[in-house]
Structures are given as structure tokens and as C-alpha cells.
Design a protein around this motif. Structure first.
Motif, PDB file in Angstrom:
ATOM      1  N   UNK A  23     -31.701  15.168  37.602  1.00 33.63           N
ATOM      2  CA  UNK A  23     -32.242  15.121  36.246  1.00 33.63           C
ATOM      3  C   UNK A  23     -31.809  16.404  35.568  1.00 33.63           C
ATOM      4  N   UNK A  24     -31.364  16.298  34.321  1.00 32.82           N
ATOM      5  CA  UNK A  24     -30.812  17.457  33.613  1.00 32.82           C
ATOM      6  C   UNK A  24     -31.427  17.581  32.220  1.00 32.82           C
ATOM      7  N   UNK A  25     -31.777  18.807  31.861  1.00 33.27           N
ATOM      8  CA  UNK A  25     -32.241  19.127  30.510  1.00 33.27           C
ATOM      9  C   UNK A  25     -31.249  20.110  29.899  1.00 33.27           C
ATOM     10  N   UNK A  26     -30.814  19.834  28.669  1.00 28.48           N
ATOM     11  CA  UNK A  26     -29.889  20.716  27.966  1.00 28.48           C
ATOM     12  C   UNK A  26     -30.601  21.422  26.830  1.00 28.48           C
ATOM     13  N   UNK A  27     -30.337  22.730  26.702  1.00 21.34           N
ATOM     14  CA  UNK A  27     -30.786  23.495  25.536  1.00 21.34           C
ATOM     15  C   UNK A  27     -29.649  23.462  24.531  1.00 21.34           C
ATOM     16  N   UNK A 152     -34.816  14.643  22.919  1.00 22.89           N
ATOM     17  CA  UNK A 152     -36.044  15.363  22.581  1.00 22.89           C
ATOM     18  C   UNK A 152     -35.718  16.468  21.587  1.00 22.89           C
ATOM     19  N   UNK A 153     -36.737  17.001  20.931  1.00 20.03           N
ATOM     20  CA  UNK A 153     -36.520  18.034  19.910  1.00 20.03           C
ATOM     21  C   UNK A 153     -35.863  19.276  20.503  1.00 20.03           C
ATOM     22  N   UNK A 154     -36.168  19.601  21.771  1.00 22.77           N
ATOM     23  CA  UNK A 154     -35.609  20.810  22.378  1.00 22.77           C
ATOM     24  C   UNK A 154     -34.341  20.545  23.183  1.00 22.77           C
ATOM     25  N   UNK A 155     -33.787  19.363  23.074  1.00 27.84           N
ATOM     26  CA  UNK A 155     -32.556  19.012  23.771  1.00 27.84           C
ATOM     27  C   UNK A 155     -32.743  17.780  24.629  1.00 27.84           C
ATOM     28  N   UNK A 156     -31.639  17.112  24.956  1.00 25.54           N
ATOM     29  CA  UNK A 156     -31.744  15.870  25.700  1.00 25.54           C
ATOM     30  C   UNK A 156     -32.115  16.080  27.166  1.00 25.54           C
TER      31      UNK A 156
END
Length: 164
Positions: A23-27, A152-156
Motif C-alpha cells: 500500500x502506498x501513499x504519495x505526498x 485524497x486531499x493529501x495525496x493518493x
């Protein structure tokens, strides 16, 4: 083969099988808007960092990547992304993916305002390939991954799966 039928194919061709990768979150910095180009409304999201976590692979997303998007006349957004990943062991991995996001106009309007929308309400899919010089991670050089996104607002946030 006289007829093309799924039933006549070998088992490996009758369905797609996957296993979780990470799972990855991008800024992402605020989108830079180029405006209308011959291909559509060009936008670029500069990636400043992030993280990824999985059973076989975890670490950080390094700054310097970018998402070159086109918003098409039909409202769909195409993605063309290049990232640098660094595992918790310090291994560098290039990640390259293309994607497609679309949905009903009201849903896309909420996303554009930064509102969170249940990812089941719109289509957001990616296909990724990887590149690394690490012998211990060379398996990444020989696979395709698919993912499902949540803008999302803070990145996908993406859930990625190795295609078997």
C-alpha cells in the motif's frame, strides 16, 4: 483453434491472479496547471515524498517524482507517473505507472474540491512496472503490478498487487 473461447484456453489464460505487493501513499504538491494542450487539459503533480508498506517490500517514496496528467474532454484523467522508492534496507527502485481515473461528474467535482469520496464511487486504476539494480529485489524487474487508487486531499493512496 477453430473458435476463440475462454473455455478452450489453458487455465493460466482464464483469469487474472494477483497477490498483495504494498500500500502506498504519495505526498503531492498542489497541481500545476498548464491548461489546454492538443492532448487535453495538462496538469502536473510534483511528488515530494510518501511511504509504502507491504509484507515483502516497505520504505519511503523519495521526492522528485511527478504525475503528468491529462484531463480528457470526456472528464477522465490519464496518469503518467515516475517515482523513486527506497526500501527500509536502502535499496533504490524505480516505479513507473500509467493510470485512469473517471466517474460521474458530481463525484469528480467533489474530488476536485478536495473532498474525500468513497473509492468505490469512481474508477481509479493503475498498472506499474519496476526497475532496480539490487540482486535481492530483481524479482521486481520481471513483474507487472496493478493497483486501485483512492484520491485524497493529501495525496493518493494505492493498493498494489503483483500479477501472477
Amino acid at each position: 483453434m477453430s473458435t476463440l473461447s475462454l473455455d478452450a484456453l489453458p487455465d493460466v489464460q482464464k483469469g487474472i491472479h494477483t497477490r498483495p505487493l504494498f500500500v502506498m501513499h504519495l505526498d503531492v504538491e498542489p497541481i500545476v496547471r498548464f491548461g489546454p494542450t492538443p492532448d487535453g487539459d495538462r496538469r502536473v503533480g510534483v511528488i515530494t515524498g510518501g511511504r509504502f508498506e507491504g509484507d515483502r517490500l516497505s520504505g519511503e517514496v523519495l521526492g522528485g517524482g511527478a504525475d503528468w496528467q491529462i484531463v480528457r474532454p470526456d472528464g477522465a484523467t490519464t496518469l503518467d507517473v515516475r517515482l523513486m522508492l527506497r526500501t527500509s534496507e536502502g535499496v533504490l527502485i524505480g516505479m513507473f505507472y500509467r493510470g485512469l481515473r473517471h466517474g460521474e461528474p458530481a463525484v469528480l467535482a467533489k474530488l476536485a474540491k478536495g473532498e474525500h469520496v468513497d473509492p468505490a464511487e469512481y474508477y481509479f486504476r493503475i498498472n506499474a512496472i519496476f526497475e532496480t539494480a539490487s540482486p535481492d529485489h530483481a524479482w521486481l524487474n520481471h513483474m507487472l503490478a496493478v493497483g486501485v487508487g483512492d484520491r485524497r486531499a493529501d495525496g493518493p493512496v494505492y493498493s498494489l498487487f503483483e500479477m501472477l
